[in-house]
Enzyme design. Sequence first.
Site, PDB file in Angstrom:
ATOM      1  CD1 TRP A 196      -2.152  -2.281   1.556  1.00  0.00           C
ATOM      2  CD2 TRP A 196      -3.073  -1.037  -0.074  1.00  0.00           C
ATOM      3  NE1 TRP A 196      -3.205  -2.996   1.013  1.00  0.00           N
ATOM      4  CE2 TRP A 196      -3.790  -2.265   0.021  1.00  0.00           C
ATOM      5  CE3 TRP A 196      -3.461  -0.109  -1.036  1.00  0.00           C
ATOM      6  CZ2 TRP A 196      -4.870  -2.571  -0.808  1.00  0.00           C
ATOM      7  CZ3 TRP A 196      -4.540  -0.406  -1.860  1.00  0.00           C
ATOM      8  CH2 TRP A 196      -5.237  -1.617  -1.747  1.00  0.00           C
ATOM      9  CG  ASP A 208      -3.165   4.143   4.133  1.00  0.00           C
ATOM     10  OD1 ASP A 208      -4.199   4.016   4.833  1.00  0.00           O
ATOM     11  OD2 ASP A 208      -2.988   3.511   3.077  1.00  0.00           O
ATOM     12  CE  LYS A 240      -8.561  -2.418   4.773  1.00  0.00           C
ATOM     13  NZ  LYS A 240      -8.400  -3.463   3.782  1.00  0.00           N
TER      14      LYS A 240
END
Lengths: 437, 437
Positions: free
Chosen positions: B176, B248, B272
């Site tokens: 990511w 992030d 999540k």
Amino acid sequence: MAMSAATTQSFLLNNKTTRQNYQTLKSATHIAAFPSTHVHSTTTLTSTYKSMSISCSAAATTTTTPLQTPPSTSSDRVFNFAAGPATLPENVLQKAQADLVNWRGSGMSVMEMSHRGKEFLSIIQKAESDLRTLLNISDEYAVLFLQGGATTQFAAIPLNICSPDDAVDYIVTGSWGDKAYKEAAKYSKPNVIWSGKSEKYTKIPNFDSLVQNPDAKYLHICANETIHGVEFKNYPTPLNEKTILVADMSSNFCSKPVDVSKFGIIYAGAQKNVGPSGVTIVIIRKDLIGNAQESTPVMLDYKIHAENNSLYNTPPCYGIYMCGLVFEDLLDQGGLVEVEKKNQKKAQILYDAIDSSNGFYRCPVEKSVRSLMNVPFTLAKPELEAEFVKTAAGEKMVQLKGHRSVGGMRASIYNAMPLAGVEKLVTFMKEFQAKHG
Amino acid sequence: MAMSAATTQSFLLNNKTTRQNYQTLKSATHIAAFPSTHVHSTTTLTSTYKSMSISCSAAATTTTTPLQTPPSTSSDRVFNFAAGPATLPENVLQKAQADLVNWRGSGMSVMEMSHRGKEFLSIIQKAESDLRTLLNISDEYAVLFLQGGATTQFAAIPLNICSPDDAVDYIVTGSWGDKAYKEAAKYSKPNVIWSGKSEKYTKIPNFDSLVQNPDAKYLHICANETIHGVEFKNYPTPLNEKTILVADMSSNFCSKPVDVSKFGIIYAGAQKNVGPSGVTIVIIRKDLIGNAQESTPVMLDYKIHAENNSLYNTPPCYGIYMCGLVFEDLLDQGGLVEVEKKNQKKAQILYDAIDSSNGFYRCPVEKSVRSLMNVPFTLAKPELEAEFVKTAAGEKMVQLKGHRSVGGMRASIYNAMPLAGVEKLVTFMKEFQAKHG
């Protein structure tokens, strides 16, 4: 989204848990025959069972007495005339409610599903397939389920279709078309070839009088202006074969049949006719994909989404699921031909009520292009408008206040607004006029 | 979002319809005392009443017999180890289910509410307020509820913080972070100052050894790499006061306390730990807002969203509502200090099971930086991995397959994964090892 038809089928048909829930509750419940008017009702009980000990001997001795008010009936709901997010079909909401904690025996909510798991793939696959059926979309077009609303598409379209120096034409029939035009100026050379602004956005142009740029990459329209209530009843033809027609159909998407083959791109936020907010649907001719400007954010590049079947990153899964339920419902109603008939009838009785009020109510929009979806109207006595809105709300007809930019009232009567809602509004309007006229 | 506290309060406390539904059902239902183990169960009945005529005289004569299996119990649900969308708290789903058709007597679903109406304003306002409480976010920061996932932020951050020639630093600890870096190259001059790629993303760098660019506008990290299971346990300090730290936090957001004041921007997809997919949360220091590059799409400009309290266009209303329910639940648990303790315990028993398996199971990640959220592991005999995943699924533990890019298994054990789920997994792992070891 490679998935066998058999697997999809088993998820779509397997409603085992809902059936089991029902069987279990049935055996523990003492329910007399409901009147047939309660066909669409849902019973929901949420409680902490810890300290619960209920014995209803009264109910146990009245098995032949119909329950007059089953829990959570239609009568508890308001008629919601909001412009979007907007009313959804009650039977769709009830299906979603029944499956919210445990979707069709999967042991989880749709909100919890991996977007790459077979359960969610069956959902998005069926949603796309049903939408293709509804709008008769050919394989020449990709169907994308995206995020960010139509406003994100205002940038994505020029970024994907144009080089920075390319000319594009905009017909501006209201606030949304104007916003689309302004955003396009960041990524192309847009030109407004017609604007209804000086007439307060109450008209659609005569197509013969339009002066199109023969080099324009596309001609952009907003098919239905939500705020102003003007709707294209047919569509202009681009001057040049290379110029594509692009339409923002956010507020009349799936409200009537549309010949998709006339368009290069159709886009729509879901939150008017087909689902909750948070889902944007883009229907794009496949040959137009793959030429995004270098500076295009990856999430605005149609190629990325088309190649990944809208699963490049995590899509708005629950919203897509809800759209799928709505598509099923529209097909169950007989498709968009039948849906349009219902919408025409609803709009007609509302516009008739306005036009036959001897000027007590007024709709400023030219009759031939009045929207079937959003009906703006004013009172000859503007000082009564606040009372109109307030009194209607007291009678369970809510969100009738006009957009802040235009004032007056606005009744949005999308697909899911029942005829009964419009009839109730019209009755109310006549009573209000009788009292104040 | 100007709304009186009293109005907000009345919506937040008024659960009249749910109570009424319950009362009505109670009077028509014959339910004996439930065992106290069914504290969190929900009863849902959906049916067509048209042809329904039910008489349950058997139930009527057994008032003292406890129902052993109320409908839709926890036991119907699986333990879902998906990396996101992921498991949500069952009590949150049950609240959402109860209110889905008719939210707190409003007569409509949250999905149908105008985003500018008082009902939805009360929802988004409380969600923001509860998130501020959870993370102790000061007024110096704006909290934005956006769309498009973290991937959209990969572009939005450089577009809002940098000029095209500005340098920015990226620490790349997994896939990511790498994607974020690549997207930033479209709008700035990013530099990878550390990459864990050669060690298969199993480490976090020693901060003292980092060579930061003193002119960098920001230093970017991915606080928890979902695929690789590496997590920052503390955070690097930018070399220069003018350089901000950007994180992030998609996959460990709200899983533990975080000192927000150390960051310029924190961003996270909701799917999540805090809600369904389709909501992206951005926490940004207010003085950083307002300098977007000219070519920034309006929907990626933080200034637009901050000035409009996330209501510039229609936000993902239902997703924000769900996040709000999760925030309430996290506060009810005692806040993030307590939540972190639970997460530590869950992670510990799972890593212990791996480490004490004499190599039957292996976790490649350096022990000091193992994620509390995503636990990747492999089998010494890779040929058994498919059977492991399949057999676990048969025992209602699903989505244990590792990411396609790394293989093996991965157990994502976010906030909402109950301890019982991890305990069941560990028991299964030991049995599987005993059988195949």
